[in-house]
Design a protein around this motif. Structure first.
Motif, PDB file in Angstrom:
ATOM      1  N   TRP A   1     -10.217   3.015  -5.944  1.00 24.64           N
ATOM      2  CA  TRP A   1     -10.001   2.075  -6.549  1.00 24.64           C
ATOM      3  C   TRP A   1      -8.830   2.779  -7.312  1.00 24.64           C
ATOM      4  N   HIS A   2      -7.920   1.868  -7.813  1.00 22.36           N
ATOM      5  CA  HIS A   2      -6.296   2.197  -8.135  1.00 22.36           C
ATOM      6  C   HIS A   2      -5.894   0.797  -9.321  1.00 22.36           C
ATOM      7  N   GLY A   3      -5.047   1.015  -9.980  1.00 23.62           N
ATOM      8  CA  GLY A   3      -4.843   0.503 -10.506  1.00 23.62           C
ATOM      9  C   GLY A   3      -3.040  -0.556 -10.446  1.00 23.62           C
ATOM     10  N   ASP A   4      -2.713  -0.513 -10.857  1.00 20.72           N
ATOM     11  CA  ASP A   4      -1.063  -1.176 -10.115  1.00 20.72           C
ATOM     12  C   ASP A   4       0.149  -0.761 -11.154  1.00 20.72           C
ATOM     13  N   GLU A   5      -0.430  -0.653 -12.367  1.00 14.93           N
ATOM     14  CA  GLU A   5       0.401  -0.128 -13.435  1.00 14.93           C
ATOM     15  C   GLU A   5      -0.395   0.915 -13.724  1.00 14.93           C
TER      16      GLU A   5
ATOM     17  N   PRO B   1       0.939   7.249  -8.955  1.00 17.07           N
ATOM     18  CA  PRO B   1       2.479   5.694  -8.867  1.00 17.07           C
ATOM     19  C   PRO B   1       0.885   5.427  -7.736  1.00 17.07           C
ATOM     20  N   VAL B   2       0.806   3.715  -7.392  1.00 12.65           N
ATOM     21  CA  VAL B   2      -0.179   3.007  -6.527  1.00 12.65           C
ATOM     22  C   VAL B   2       0.456   2.896  -5.212  1.00 12.65           C
ATOM     23  N   SER B   3       2.277   3.392  -4.684  1.00 14.71           N
ATOM     24  CA  SER B   3       2.971   3.507  -4.000  1.00 14.71           C
ATOM     25  C   SER B   3       1.930   4.629  -2.672  1.00 14.71           C
ATOM     26  N   LEU B   4       1.178   5.340  -2.971  1.00 17.13           N
ATOM     27  CA  LEU B   4       1.252   6.253  -2.772  1.00 17.13           C
ATOM     28  C   LEU B   4       0.233   6.134  -2.024  1.00 17.13           C
ATOM     29  N   GLN B   5      -0.842   5.439  -3.389  1.00 14.44           N
ATOM     30  CA  GLN B   5      -2.532   5.028  -2.787  1.00 14.44           C
ATOM     31  C   GLN B   5      -2.625   4.060  -0.883  1.00 14.44           C
ATOM     32  N   ARG B   6      -1.759   3.563  -1.698  1.00 12.57           N
ATOM     33  CA  ARG B   6      -1.591   2.268  -0.297  1.00 12.57           C
ATOM     34  C   ARG B   6      -1.254   2.571   0.987  1.00 12.57           C
ATOM     35  N   TYR B   7      -0.088   4.036   0.338  1.00 17.71           N
ATOM     36  CA  TYR B   7       0.076   4.364   1.733  1.00 17.71           C
ATOM     37  C   TYR B   7      -1.061   4.567   3.041  1.00 17.71           C
ATOM     38  N   ILE B   8      -2.206   5.428   1.655  1.00 25.78           N
ATOM     39  CA  ILE B   8      -2.838   6.563   2.204  1.00 25.78           C
ATOM     40  C   ILE B   8      -3.763   5.703   2.482  1.00 25.78           C
ATOM     41  N   ALA B   9      -3.972   4.398   1.957  1.00 28.20           N
ATOM     42  CA  ALA B   9      -5.176   3.461   2.920  1.00 28.20           C
ATOM     43  C   ALA B   9      -5.062   2.812   4.030  1.00 28.20           C
ATOM     44  N   GLN B  10      -3.740   2.624   4.219  1.00 33.18           N
ATOM     45  CA  GLN B  10      -3.029   1.962   5.394  1.00 33.18           C
ATOM     46  C   GLN B  10      -3.224   3.134   6.643  1.00 33.18           C
TER      47      GLN B  10
ATOM     48  N   LEU C   1      -5.734   5.499   6.434  1.00 31.72           N
ATOM     49  CA  LEU C   1      -7.344   5.400   6.699  1.00 31.72           C
ATOM     50  C   LEU C   1      -7.517   3.778   6.518  1.00 31.72           C
ATOM     51  N   PRO C   2      -8.209   2.885   7.607  1.00 29.21           N
ATOM     52  CA  PRO C   2      -8.851   2.198   7.474  1.00 29.21           C
ATOM     53  C   PRO C   2     -10.221   2.044   7.301  1.00 29.21           C
ATOM     54  N   TRP C   3     -10.555   3.277   6.903  1.00 31.40           N
ATOM     55  CA  TRP C   3     -12.167   2.999   7.320  1.00 31.40           C
ATOM     56  C   TRP C   3     -12.619   3.613   5.654  1.00 31.40           C
ATOM     57  N   ILE C   4     -10.638   3.268   4.988  1.00 38.90           N
ATOM     58  CA  ILE C   4     -11.431   3.547   2.793  1.00 38.90           C
ATOM     59  C   ILE C   4     -11.381   2.003   2.675  1.00 38.90           C
ATOM     60  N   GLN C   5     -11.986   1.803   1.582  1.00 35.95           N
ATOM     61  CA  GLN C   5     -12.002   0.248   1.391  1.00 35.95           C
ATOM     62  C   GLN C   5     -11.651   0.165   0.201  1.00 35.95           C
ATOM     63  N   PHE C   6     -10.000   0.089  -0.187  1.00 40.55           N
ATOM     64  CA  PHE C   6      -9.295  -0.365  -0.490  1.00 40.55           C
ATOM     65  C   PHE C   6      -8.762  -0.414  -2.305  1.00 40.55           C
ATOM     66  N   HIS C   7      -8.781  -0.527  -3.047  1.00 36.64           N
ATOM     67  CA  HIS C   7      -9.066  -1.987  -4.533  1.00 36.64           C
ATOM     68  C   HIS C   7      -7.983  -1.876  -5.190  1.00 36.64           C
ATOM     69  N   GLU C   8      -7.268  -2.472  -5.591  1.00 38.52           N
ATOM     70  CA  GLU C   8      -5.658  -2.321  -6.177  1.00 38.52           C
ATOM     71  C   GLU C   8      -6.298  -4.030  -7.685  1.00 38.52           C
ATOM     72  N   ILE C   9      -6.298  -2.773  -8.140  1.00 40.65           N
ATOM     73  CA  ILE C   9      -6.652  -3.608  -9.713  1.00 40.65           C
ATOM     74  C   ILE C   9      -5.459  -3.876 -10.376  1.00 40.65           C
ATOM     75  N   PRO C  10      -5.617  -5.732 -10.864  1.00 42.62           N
ATOM     76  CA  PRO C  10      -3.600  -5.787 -10.734  1.00 42.62           C
ATOM     77  C   PRO C  10      -3.494  -5.648 -12.217  1.00 42.62           C
TER      78      PRO C  10
ATOM     79  N   LEU D   1      -6.370   4.454 -17.155  1.00 41.38           N
ATOM     80  CA  LEU D   1      -7.561   4.946 -17.797  1.00 41.38           C
ATOM     81  C   LEU D   1      -8.644   3.186 -17.569  1.00 41.38           C
ATOM     82  N   PHE D   2      -7.538   2.628 -16.446  1.00 46.92           N
ATOM     83  CA  PHE D   2      -9.304   1.446 -16.441  1.00 46.92           C
ATOM     84  C   PHE D   2     -10.890   1.731 -16.659  1.00 46.92           C
ATOM     85  N   PRO D   3     -11.003   2.706 -15.728  1.00 48.43           N
ATOM     86  CA  PRO D   3     -12.690   2.571 -15.504  1.00 48.43           C
ATOM     87  C   PRO D   3     -13.577   2.668 -17.053  1.00 48.43           C
ATOM     88  N   TYR D   4     -12.245   2.597 -17.924  1.00 49.23           N
ATOM     89  CA  TYR D   4     -12.720   2.377 -19.371  1.00 49.23           C
ATOM     90  C   TYR D   4     -13.232   0.945 -20.142  1.00 49.23           C
TER      91      TYR D   4
END
Length: 334
Positions: free
Chosen positions: A280-284, A289-298, A300-309, A314-317
């Motif tokens: 899980w990662h916030g795009d802001e 940087p979210v760009s690196l998480q997007r690359y990791i998710a590409q 590792l296609p078995w990971i369920q990637f959730h990008e939060i607009p 601190l989005f878990p709070y």
């Protein structure tokens, strides 16, 4: 000779103040004794172990401790009872009341987690969730103890800009999005780790902004969520009470050092869909940087990637966010 003597003294970190020692803080937490003699402090949340259906080990982030168990403190009590959730959080080595581990490596913490789970009787398999620098630790769990995992969630995990699989232009662009003081702090931790203590305690140049609790690195949403972290004041003094070197400085050296493996080379630990891995990662997010998480998710296609607009670090709070992450991991709810 005088200058060399001064320089040598300047880069030496003071010895840690071990909890329970004559000059150290008192022991107030529940602790286990690991096989190498170190102690690991922990805190239990949720339903009792003996009636829990789901057992989770939570890994806290940078400059935090066992009390910072976001998934336990923000999760709905109704969901905890309904699903039968038990959560144990612990102080990572050098933090809070867990003994430092001067021999700490990328591999050692997953083995500590495995030993914690065994001593607490969590069974042959359990879930792991980590936030920020704790999220980075989950990669190590997937590498070194995949056979013990029922599922895993990485929440805004810190990335290492020197992981080999990152395209040079992508990691470079993300690296230079950081404040200059953070670029230097990570550069020192990676290339000259023996200077990490000096760099983060000297007064000539600004040190790591996260370690200095700068609010300049927070996104708009992060600043709105900051009041929800006010309870941290009650235990903040405990976080670094054994010394900064074996807590936050060693975090920098391990997290941004040369790793023993590349997370993007990992294989799916659940080839038969008997479990799942979520990121899980916030795009802001201004810290990671979210760009690196997007690359990791590409990769590792078995990971369920959730990008939060609109979400920051601190989005878990945010209201209801933990409920959604826990349900996705434990029940597969979209």
């Amino acid at each position: 000779m005088g200058f060399l003597a001064w320089a040598y003294q300047a880069i030496q970190s003071p010895p840690p103040k071990i909890c329970g020692s004559s000059d150290g803080p008192p022991v107030t937490a529940s602790r286990i004794k690991l096989s190498d003699g170190r102690h690991l402090a922990y805190k239990e949340h949720g339903v009792p172990k003996d009636r829990a259906k789901y057992k989770i080990v939570y890994v806290h982030g940078f400059d935090s401790c066992r009390h910072d168990a976001i998934v336990a403190t923000t999760l709905s009590p109704e969901i905890i009872e309904e699903l039968g959730i038990y959560i144990v959080s612990f102080d990572r080595p050098g933090y809070g009341e867990s003994d430092p581990n001067p021999k700490r490596t990328v591999k050692s913490l997953p083995l500590d987690i495995e030993e914690l789970a065994d001593q607490l009787g969590l069974g042959s398999k359990f879930y792991v969730i980590g936030f920020s620098m704790g999220g980075q630790v989950i990669w190590s769990c997937l590498k070194y103890i995949p056979h013990r995992l029922a599922g895993a969630t990485l929440i805004a995990p810190v990335v290492n800009y020197w992981w080999p699989s990152f395209p040079a232009n992508l990691s470079k662009e993300a690296y230079y999005q950081q404040f200059r003081q953070d670029q230097w702090a990570l550069r020192v931790a990676h290339y000259t780790p023996w200077l990490t203590y000096w760099w983060n305690t000297q007064k000539w140049f600004p040190a790591c902004s996260v370690a200095e609790h700068s609010t300049d690195i927070l996104s708009r949403q992060d600043k709105e969520l900051m009041p929800k972290l006010s309870k941290r004041k009650e235990y903040m003094a405990q976080v670094r009470q054994q010394g900064e070197f074996e807590s936050i400085h060693r975090d920098l050296m391990i997290g941004f050092g040369t790793w023993e493996f590349d997370p993007m080379d990992l294989k799916n630990p659940f080839p038969n869909n008997e479990g799942s891995v979520h990121l899980w990662h916030g795009d802001e997010d201004a810290m990671v940087p979210v760009s690196l998480q997007r690359y990791i998710a590409q990769q590792l296609p078995w990971i369920q990637f959730h990008e939060i607009p609109g979400a920051g670090h601190l989005f878990p709070y945010a209201e209801g966010r933990t409920n959604a992450m826990i349900k996705a991991l434990l029940t597969g709810e979209k």
